[in-house]
Design a protein around this motif. Structure first.
Motif, mmCIF file in Angstrom:
data_model
loop_
_atom_site.group_PDB
_atom_site.id
_atom_site.type_symbol
_atom_site.label_atom_id
_atom_site.label_comp_id
_atom_site.label_asym_id
_atom_site.label_seq_id
_atom_site.Cartn_x
_atom_site.Cartn_y
_atom_site.Cartn_z
ATOM 1 N N SER A 86 -41.526 12.414 -0.415
ATOM 2 C CA SER A 86 -40.296 12.056 -2.066
ATOM 3 C C SER A 86 -39.329 13.021 -1.989
ATOM 4 O O SER A 86 -38.483 12.960 -2.861
ATOM 5 N N SER A 87 -39.429 13.901 -1.925
ATOM 6 C CA SER A 87 -38.538 15.301 -2.506
ATOM 7 C C SER A 87 -38.902 16.452 -1.275
ATOM 8 O O SER A 87 -39.520 16.500 -0.249
ATOM 9 N N THR A 88 -37.449 16.888 -1.660
ATOM 10 C CA THR A 88 -37.652 18.336 -0.900
ATOM 11 C C THR A 88 -36.844 19.134 -1.694
ATOM 12 O O THR A 88 -35.954 19.660 -2.347
ATOM 13 N N PRO A 89 -37.738 20.537 -1.254
ATOM 14 C CA PRO A 89 -37.005 21.688 -1.565
ATOM 15 C C PRO A 89 -35.111 22.133 -1.246
ATOM 16 O O PRO A 89 -34.643 22.490 -0.560
ATOM 17 N N PRO A 90 -35.085 22.574 -2.770
ATOM 18 C CA PRO A 90 -33.907 23.455 -2.328
ATOM 19 C C PRO A 90 -33.652 24.419 -1.139
ATOM 20 O O PRO A 90 -34.197 24.895 -0.787
ATOM 21 N N GLY A 91 -32.608 24.545 -0.327
ATOM 22 C CA GLY A 91 -33.039 25.321 0.490
ATOM 23 C C GLY A 91 -32.980 25.620 1.967
ATOM 24 O O GLY A 91 -32.170 25.942 2.893
ATOM 25 N N LEU A 92 -33.530 23.687 1.832
ATOM 26 C CA LEU A 92 -34.414 23.435 3.241
ATOM 27 C C LEU A 92 -33.284 23.742 4.304
ATOM 28 O O LEU A 92 -34.046 23.744 5.290
ATOM 29 N N TRP A 93 -32.322 22.466 4.063
ATOM 30 C CA TRP A 93 -31.005 22.215 4.468
ATOM 31 C C TRP A 93 -30.272 23.257 5.110
ATOM 32 O O TRP A 93 -29.114 22.700 6.178
ATOM 33 N N ALA A 94 -30.387 24.356 4.367
ATOM 34 C CA ALA A 94 -28.679 25.217 4.133
ATOM 35 C C ALA A 94 -28.770 25.687 6.222
ATOM 36 O O ALA A 94 -28.248 25.685 6.493
ATOM 37 N N SER A 95 -29.448 25.759 7.247
ATOM 38 C CA SER A 95 -29.338 26.731 8.393
ATOM 39 C C SER A 95 -28.925 25.263 8.971
ATOM 40 O O SER A 95 -29.186 25.584 10.299
ATOM 41 N N LEU A 96 -28.973 24.454 8.488
ATOM 42 C CA LEU A 96 -28.964 22.744 9.696
ATOM 43 C C LEU A 96 -28.031 22.038 9.517
ATOM 44 O O LEU A 96 -27.310 21.840 8.506
ATOM 45 N N GLY A 97 -27.106 21.503 10.201
ATOM 46 C CA GLY A 97 -26.425 20.972 10.732
ATOM 47 C C GLY A 97 -24.498 21.539 9.711
ATOM 48 O O GLY A 97 -25.041 22.588 9.318
ATOM 49 N N ARG A 98 -23.555 20.654 9.302
ATOM 50 C CA ARG A 98 -22.521 21.032 8.753
ATOM 51 C C ARG A 98 -22.978 21.463 7.200
ATOM 52 O O ARG A 98 -23.756 21.013 6.295
ATOM 53 N N PRO A 99 -22.914 22.720 7.443
ATOM 54 C CA PRO A 99 -21.266 23.247 7.581
ATOM 55 C C PRO A 99 -22.327 24.408 8.070
ATOM 56 O O PRO A 99 -21.380 24.983 8.945
ATOM 57 N N ALA A 100 -23.269 25.061 8.495
ATOM 58 C CA ALA A 100 -23.773 25.832 8.981
ATOM 59 C C ALA A 100 -23.145 25.557 10.822
ATOM 60 O O ALA A 100 -22.751 26.360 11.645
#
Length: 366
Positions: A290-304
């Protein structure tokens, strides 16, 4: 590649003719008188019968090439024998075999691929593979195996692919796999595995694909992926996982494809994907997120970096509120790689129920 013809090296009469004509897998000419030929043939029959092997190669298709013989047998009643000594590819499938003679492969020291799928094998002899040290592919899909004997792979340092999909494995031991340093593909999907031991793939330093999909796994040991140096694909779909923590994936920074769909995930910790700098495909569909925590996506996809193959977050009960701000930003940057956009919708709050998650994310940017 040509099939055996009368008069060609290694030809065995299929009917009619002199059934006592000698058969030489290496194609070397021999001059034997009929009496001696008859004696040798009868002796061969006695020896194979003593080991529980029938002389039923006539039920199989045998093709020859400069590299060696390919033997393909479907719906046979017993394991074929005698096999050509130059056999490099052997397929005995869809035959309902319940056992294999312990010395079934003794003549086939050049064997490279062994396909035994869709039988009813319940156990294997620990010495079955000892004569075929150059074996690269072993396919045991759709059998009834509940375990493997210790020592089965003691001579299998060259094994590249091991498929145990769709058996009846309830437990698996790291000792079964010990020493398979060349193994690149391990498929344990569609079994009945509930737990996995620590260090399951510890000795599999060359492993690039691990498939544990569609088992009954509820948790994963942190050390599960310790051992492989460059794991590329990990299949965990179709299990009962509820939480994805930190540690396990951190051991595999070169992972490119991760399937976590069709589980029961309600939580993914912020650092779960932190080390996955090379991930190109992520499937989290059909979970309970239902939710995901802040920072989870930082290493995936753009802008990385751009994900090459995309991601799927569909069929989760997303609650589209301020707690998803981090995900909203990430979706806007990576929407060109998003699968199933129409099936990724808000479950709540009531005012947004049924709205596409991507539409809500784009509205949040206004």
């Amino acid at each position: 590649m040509t099939s055996w013809q009368p008069g060609s090296p290694g030809w065995w009469p299929r009917g009619g003719g002199d059934i006592f004509s000698p058969w030489f897998p290496d194609g070397s000419p021999q001059d034997l008188n009929p009496c001696l030929s008859r004696i040798l043939f009868l002796l061969a029959l006695l020896l194979t019968s003593a080991h529980g092997i029938s002389s039923n190669l006539e039920e199989c298709l045998v093709l020859q090439s400069p590299e060696g013989s390919t033997v393909s047998c479907h719906r046979v009643t017993k394991f074929p024998s005698p096999l050509p000594a130059d056999t490099v590819h052997l397929s005995v499938e869809f035959s309902n075999l319940t056992e294999l003679p312990a010395r079934a492969l003794e003549r086939c020291q050049r064997l490279r691929e062994l396909h035994l799928s869709s039988n009813r094998l319940q156990e294997l002899s620990s010495g079955l593979l000892t004569p075929v040290s150059g074996l690269r592919v072993l396919d045991l899909t759709h059998n009834e195996l509940r375990g493997l004997p210790l020592g089965l792979f003691r001579a299998s340092a060259a094994l590249h692919t091991l498929v145990l999909r769709a058996n009846q494995l309830q437990n698996v031991s790291a000792l079964w796999l010990w020493g398979l340093r060349s193994l690149e593909h391990l498929d344990l999907a569609e079994n009945e595995l509930r737990v996995l031991p620590d260090g399951l793939v510890l000795s599999l330093i060359s492993l690039s694909t691990l498939d544990l999909g569609y088992n009954l796994l509820e948790t994963l040991p942190t050390s599960l992926l310790m051992g492989p140096r460059r794991l590329q694909r990990l299949h965990l779909e179709g299990n009962r996982l509820r939480r994805l923590g930190f540690g396990m994936l951190a051991l595999q920074p070169f992972l490119r494809v991760l399937f976590l769909n069709d589980n029961r995930l309600t939580e993914v910790v912020p650092s779960a994907f932190q080390s996955l700098r090379e991930l190109d495909m992520l499937d989290l569909s059909n979970n309970s997120l239902s939710s995901t925590p802040p920072g989870l996506w930082a290493s995936l996809g753009r802008p990385a970096r751009d994900m090459q193959d995309g991601f799927d977050l569909s069929h989760n009960p997303w609650v589209c509120n301020e707690d998803l701000q981090d995900l909203y930003r990430w979706l806007r940057a990576n929407k060109h790689k998003m699968f199933s956009k129409n099936d990724t919708r808000c479950e709540g709050p009531e005012a947004l129920r049924g709205r596409r998650l991507l539409d809500v994310a784009e509205l949040e940017s206004l």
